[in-house]
Design a protein around this motif. Structure first.
Motif: not given
Length: 80
Positions: A17-24, A33-41
């Motif tokens: 992700a290149g970051m330790s946290s984010e607000v989504v 949620l994980y599925g969406e973030l897996r696609e994004r990152h």
């Protein structure tokens, strides 16, 4: 219902992700949620290899995200 959550990333997920946290914004359960973030990152790990925690306590993938919560995706830990 739409929820705004803070997602924490550890180990290989943090690196990808290149970051330790984010607000989504999240609509649905933690698996979605994980599925969406897996696609994004581009996360390599499938959901079956991870644990998920909400506000410091382990949660089920089928749990709904709650507004204002802190969600942590925890990859397997290597080492001896």
């Amino acid at each position: 219902m739409m929820a705004k959550v803070t997602v924490l990333y550890f180990a290989s997920l943090r690196d990808a992700a290149g970051m330790s946290s984010e607000v989504v914004d999240c609509e649905g359960d933690l698996r979605a949620l994980y599925g969406e973030l897996r696609e994004r990152h581009g996360f390599a790990l499938p959901v079956e290899r991870l644990r998920v925690a909400v506000d410091g306590a382990f949660a089920r993938w089928s749990d709904e995200a709650r507004d204002g919560s802190e969600v942590a995706f925890i990859p397997p830990v290597s080492g001896g």
